[in-house]
Design a protein around this motif. Structure first.
Motif, short mmCIF file in Angstrom:
data_model
loop_
_atom_site.label_atom_id
_atom_site.label_comp_id
_atom_site.label_asym_id
_atom_site.label_seq_id
_atom_site.Cartn_x
_atom_site.Cartn_y
_atom_site.Cartn_z
N LEU A 422 0.82 -1.21 0.00
CA LEU A 422 0.00 0.00 0.00
C LEU A 422 0.85 1.27 0.00
N VAL A 423 1.94 1.30 0.79
CA VAL A 423 2.77 2.52 0.77
C VAL A 423 3.53 2.62 -0.55
N ASP A 424 3.87 1.48 -1.14
CA ASP A 424 4.54 1.50 -2.43
C ASP A 424 3.60 2.04 -3.51
N LEU A 425 2.35 1.60 -3.48
CA LEU A 425 1.36 2.12 -4.43
C LEU A 425 1.21 3.63 -4.28
N LEU A 426 1.15 4.08 -3.04
CA LEU A 426 0.97 5.51 -2.81
C LEU A 426 2.15 6.32 -3.34
N ASP A 427 3.36 5.90 -3.00
CA ASP A 427 4.53 6.65 -3.46
C ASP A 427 4.66 6.64 -4.98
N ARG A 428 4.39 5.51 -5.59
CA ARG A 428 4.46 5.43 -7.05
C ARG A 428 3.42 6.33 -7.70
N ASN A 429 2.24 6.38 -7.12
CA ASN A 429 1.18 7.21 -7.68
C ASN A 429 1.52 8.69 -7.53
N LEU A 430 1.95 9.09 -6.34
CA LEU A 430 2.23 10.51 -6.11
C LEU A 430 3.49 10.97 -6.83
N TYR A 431 4.39 10.05 -7.12
CA TYR A 431 5.55 10.40 -7.96
C TYR A 431 5.09 10.96 -9.30
N GLU A 432 4.08 10.33 -9.87
CA GLU A 432 3.56 10.80 -11.16
C GLU A 432 2.98 12.20 -11.03
N ARG A 433 2.41 12.53 -9.88
CA ARG A 433 1.81 13.85 -9.69
C ARG A 433 2.90 14.93 -9.68
N SER A 434 4.04 14.60 -9.05
CA SER A 434 5.13 15.57 -9.05
C SER A 434 5.68 15.78 -10.45
N ASP A 435 5.66 14.71 -11.27
CA ASP A 435 6.10 14.84 -12.65
C ASP A 435 5.15 15.73 -13.44
N ASP A 436 3.85 15.46 -13.28
CA ASP A 436 2.85 16.14 -14.09
C ASP A 436 2.89 17.65 -13.89
N CYS A 437 2.88 18.08 -12.64
CA CYS A 437 2.79 19.53 -12.40
C CYS A 437 4.02 20.24 -12.98
N ARG A 438 5.20 19.63 -12.86
CA ARG A 438 6.41 20.29 -13.37
C ARG A 438 6.43 20.35 -14.90
N TRP A 439 5.94 19.26 -15.54
CA TRP A 439 5.96 19.27 -17.00
C TRP A 439 4.92 20.23 -17.56
N TRP A 440 3.74 20.20 -16.99
CA TRP A 440 2.69 21.09 -17.51
C TRP A 440 3.02 22.56 -17.30
N THR A 532 -9.35 21.79 1.95
CA THR A 532 -9.15 22.94 1.09
C THR A 532 -10.40 23.19 0.25
N SER A 533 -10.69 24.46 0.01
CA SER A 533 -11.83 24.81 -0.83
C SER A 533 -11.62 24.36 -2.28
N LEU A 534 -10.38 24.10 -2.65
CA LEU A 534 -10.09 23.61 -4.00
C LEU A 534 -10.60 22.19 -4.19
N TYR A 535 -10.92 21.51 -3.07
CA TYR A 535 -11.40 20.12 -3.11
C TYR A 535 -12.71 20.01 -2.34
N LYS A 536 -13.54 21.02 -2.48
CA LYS A 536 -14.85 21.07 -1.84
C LYS A 536 -14.77 20.87 -0.33
N GLY A 537 -13.74 21.43 0.27
CA GLY A 537 -13.60 21.39 1.71
C GLY A 537 -13.02 20.11 2.27
N ALA A 538 -12.70 19.15 1.43
CA ALA A 538 -12.11 17.89 1.89
C ALA A 538 -10.58 18.02 1.87
N PRO A 539 -9.88 17.17 2.63
CA PRO A 539 -8.42 17.24 2.63
C PRO A 539 -7.82 16.54 1.42
N THR A 540 -6.76 17.10 0.89
CA THR A 540 -6.02 16.48 -0.21
C THR A 540 -4.68 17.16 -0.37
N TYR A 541 -3.89 16.61 -1.27
CA TYR A 541 -2.64 17.25 -1.67
C TYR A 541 -2.90 18.07 -2.93
N VAL A 542 -2.30 19.25 -3.00
CA VAL A 542 -2.31 20.05 -4.22
C VAL A 542 -0.84 20.26 -4.63
#
Length: 857
Positions: A422-440, A532-542
């Motif tokens: 489960l922690v491996d899945l999480l880190d692998r998934n969030l790695y892609e998020r760090s890639d996406d924001c920098r490339w875009w 965060t209001s960016l996620y309708k008041g629910a917690p998340t990473y941005v």
């Protein structure tokens, strides 16, 4: 097990030394029981006639138990190995498919990159600038080892791997890609990667930015060997005894954790149904587990791919034995064992059979009490029965404990592995998020529009269209937005959906300052996991990255924020890890124990998970498991701290430790005293008074042997609700050979003594006790034996008044006074139960008639 194929015991026994020892001991004891029975029949048939039926039942029980115990031990050991290697096989294929799913989105987006399309179309010709852009992409998405742009004739226009130059290609994948509207995935040898025996390539056609005409092909070459090595490395143990493989649809090995053992290209046997059979490869017998993918977000990966793990049978059952029970107090171990029927049916069956043997021996001792003066031969037989019964009990208990250890050890390994997954899945998934924001953030249109002094409506609409397009490809985000240098949000995907509009809102000052402080295009910023209001008041990473001026990369003109759909994505990860586990919950928590995601509605996101604080300090990448009590239930718990993936959380400066915690439940906590059957050995006398001994609330009690008739399993109690004393729990049938059927009321002795009902489990017994022509049953916790005690060992209790007005008026000093056994006053017991003032019928008030009435009802 998943398969109903019969288990061939003889195929596995030679590799299980502990089971062989157990089987040999059972054979010896079985022979001993036969010798005792034969000796009794030959030497004293008349005197032994009362115990011969008991001995025959004992021998029959041994015959059954011998086979059941050995079969169950082998079955559980094989199931444990198959479950362990199966979990790893499933992980191999699932993690690969999840990774490749991201690649399908990458190629679809990059193939529409305006600068790249203009270059392939011939509108620009700066090869160095395009190569720099492709390398910038590769620097963020480090899973690629080559990126190529080709024209429609197969000529390579630019590539980033200059050490393996390719001028052109005639590979059929080019024609397939040019004819396809979406991506094409190819895995085989190709002239595009001449230095590789096989390559995994995601390709998509590129269109002219203005006319939409097909102008070329983009190829993203996945670093397959390196990625598979990382997958295998994350699953390695200190002492590897198995090999992990990735297979294609023809069962050929396409990746191997140990190529010197099983090389790429080999064809291996597979076991998709999980049947407990041995398979031969290279002249060696293996246990094998094979899994295909269940898919991810509808993506099934390359056709036919499978994860497989193979372990040689000669080492499959070696290694350190589980010591799961050693960390438990005896009472908790006994309580957990009462749930054996739910987590290990074979263990429950063996416990029941062992209890039956113990009861048979106890009954034999009771039936022959007082007969020692008849013949020396019969006395010798009785001594042999007692000695062999004790040896039998010791063997049963040790065998049950070994099986118990196997089951719990397997469960502990499983939950720890799931937490690691489960922690491996999480880190692998969030790695892609760090890639996406920098490339875009490097998207030319975004840089150009935000560099304008003021973005007009048309420019804002164009930017929103770009963000909407990206968001359709990358569905893990609820929205993607951009903001200017002042933190004003100027465009957003999905803006206004569900009435949630953010365009025109201002980014918080702290986040804006962090984004402006980012040193370069390789850096990013992540907001804490908070509502965060960016996620309708629910917690998340941005995830944020700075957008820089097109003509001056040092000037920050704004930023891009991508809102991760944490509720949905984290829940999907946790549930995928728990697949097939009905009684289980999983959580992501931070270092303070605050829940980030949960499968338990009673412990929602934002609450604090009540676990040992030591676990929250686990070093990154390490895990552990233990048996715990969680919210009134026995559970095995696994916990692993994240360690990052590739450079993410490892060398990129981002720190955000998350732990995965998994609970698998066995049943409600049952507080009870440990029975210590084998540890409780009495140093009894000879020629004294005989007592039938038993356990109640963990303490030993005794009743004069002349009053004890027999013991019956508590499961035979027929519950009857007719009012009367609360201690009366039902009636039981008394079956004696050659006699008419009789019935007796059953009373809860523990309830009589303490005032609360006793728990009933598989080991609970009913002692049949008689006095003055009356017969009752007493519900007790367990049986012990029928020892003799010298009169000097029997002393009155300090509060005894000499008139018998108490239930316990005497104690027996056993083992030189180290053990005090409470003796039940039978006269007082029957007097209390026959009290005419008590709201209860007399003891013998037609129990048979009541039973017939119950049957009629």
């Amino acid at each position: 097990m998943e398969s109903h194929a019969p288990l061939q015991i003889d195929n596995f026994l030679p590799y299980m030394r502990d089971v062989i020892r157990c089987e040999q001991s059972l054979h010896e004891l079985n022979l001993m029981w036969r010798m005792i029975e034969s000796s009794a029949k030959m030497n004293c048939p008349t005197e032994a006639k009362t115990i011969l039926p008991t001995m025959a039942a004992t021998r029959a029980g041994f015959n059954r138990l011998e086979q059941e115990l050995v079969t169950s031990l082998v079955r559980e050991k094989v199931a444990t190995v198959l479950a362990k290697i199966g979990a790893k096989a499933q992980y191999v294929i699932d993690i690969v498919v999840r990774n490749l799913y991201e690649r399908t989105a990458d190629v679809g987006f990059l193939a529409t990159d305006r600068e790249l399309c203009e270059f392939v179309a011939g509108d620009t010709d700066n090869v160095d600038a395009i190569r720099y852009r492709l390398r910038a992409y590769r620097n963020k998405y480090t899973v690629y080892d080559e990126i190529m742009l080709l024209d429609t004739k197969g000529n390579v226009l630019v590539q980033i791997d200059e050490e393996s130059p390719v001028e052109g290609s005639v590979d059929p994948l080019l024609g397939q890609t040019l004819a396809a509207s979406g991506y094409v995935q190819t895995f085989r040898a190709t002239d595009l990667r001449p230095s590789r025996k096989q390559a995994l390539i995601y390709s998509q056609r590129m269109l002219h930015p203005q006319t939409g005409v097909v102008v070329g092909v983009l190829c993203l070459c996945f670093n397959f060997e390196e990625e598979m090595a990382g997958v295998f490395r994350s699953l390695r143990e200190e002492e590897d005894r198995f090999n992990m493989l990735l297979l294609d649809g023809a069962n050929r090995v396409i990746a191997s954790a140990d190529r010197s053992w099983i090389d790429v290209g080999a064809t291996v046997p597979v076991n998709r149904d999980g049947s407990p059979r041995l398979m031969i490869y290279g002249g060696r017998e293996y246990l094998v587990r094979t899994f295909a993918t269940a898919g991810y977000q509808g993506y099934m990966g390359p056709p036919g791919w499978q994860g497989q793990v193979m372990i040689p049978v000669e080492v499959a059952f070696s290694g350190a034995a589980s010591n799961a029970l050693d960390a438990l107090d005896p009472a908790s171990a006994e309580g957990l064992l009462t749930h054996a029927h739910s987590f290990c049916p074979p263990l429950f069956e063996i416990m029941t059979a062992a209890d039956t043997i113990r009861r048979v021996v106890w009954n034999g001792q009771v039936m022959t009490a007082g007969q020692r003066g008849e013949l020396q031969k019969l006395k010798t037989i009785l001594e042999q029965i007692g000695e062999t019964g004790n040896r039998s009990n010791e063997l049963f208990s040790q065998s049950i404990r070994d099986l118990y250890q196997t089951v719990l050890g397997s469960s502990l390994d499983d939950v720890e592995f799931v937490s690691h997954l489960l922690v491996d899945l999480l880190d692998r998934n969030l790695y892609e998020r760090s890639d996406d924001c920098r490339w875009w953030a490097l998207t030319p249109e975004l840089r150009m529009r935000l560099a304008e002094d003021e973005m007009d409506l048309e420019s804002a609409q164009q930017v929103s269209a770009i963000l909407d397009y990206i968001n359709r490809l990358y569905t893990v985000y609820t929205r993607i937005f951009v903001y200017d240098r002042n933190g004003m949000i100027v465009a957003s995907s999905r803006d206004g959906e569900g009435g949630n509009t953010i365009v025109g809102a201002a980014l918080d000052a702290a986040t804006l300052a962090s984004v402006k402080a980012l040193r370069g295009e390789q850096n990013y910023h992540v907001t804490p996991f908070v509502p965060t209001s960016l996620y309708k008041g629910a917690p998340t990473y941005v995830y944020h990255a700075a957008i820089r001026a097109p003509d001056n990369a040092g000037v920050v003109v704004g930023g891009i924020g991508i809102v991760f759909d944490a509720t949905v994505e984290f829940s999907a990860m946790l549930n995928s890890g728990l697949a097939g586990k009905d009684a289980a919950h999983a959580f992501y928590v931070d270092r303070q124990g605050r829940i980030i995601s949960s499968t338990d509605p009673a412990r929602p996101v934002g609450s604090v998970l009540d676990i040992d604080p030591v676990l929250l300090k686990l070093p990154g990448g390490s895990g552990t498991s233990r048996i715990v009590e969680d919210r009134g239930h026995y559970a095995v718990m696994g916990c692993t701290a994240c360690s990052g993936y590739r450079e993410f959380k490892v060398s990129d400066g981002y720190v955000d430790d998350v732990l995965a915690v998994v609970f698998a439940y066995f049943g409600e906590v049952r507080k009870m005293a440990a029975r210590h059957r084998q540890e409780t050995v009495l140093d009894a006398g000879v020629g004294g008074r005989e007592f039938a001994t038993f356990f109640l609330d963990g303490a030993m009690f005794a009743i004069a042997a002349e009053h004890a008739q027999q013991a019956l399993p508590a499961q035979r109690i027929s519950r009857v609700s007719l009012g009367g004393r609360p201690e009366r729990v039902g009636i039981i049938s008394l079956e004696q050979q050659g006699e008419d059927k009789r019935f007796a009321w059953v009373y809860d002795l523990g309830h009589l003594m303490r005032g609360t009902p006793s728990p009933v489990d598989a080991a609970s017994q009913v002692m049949i006790v008689s006095h003055g022509g009356q017969t009752i049953g007493l519900l007790v916790e367990d049986l012990h034996g029928v020892p003799e005690f010298d009169v000097a060992q029997i002393i009155p209790t300090p509060l005894a008044n000499g008139e018998g007005g108490m239930l316990i008026t005497q104690v027996i000093k056993a083992n030189d006074g180290d053990l005090l056994i409470q003796a039940v006053n039978v006269d007082y017991l029957f007097a209390v139960l026959n009290d005419p003032e008590a709201p209860n019928e007399p003891l013998l008030q037609d129990a048979a008639a009541v039973f017939e009435l119950k049957l009629a009802a």
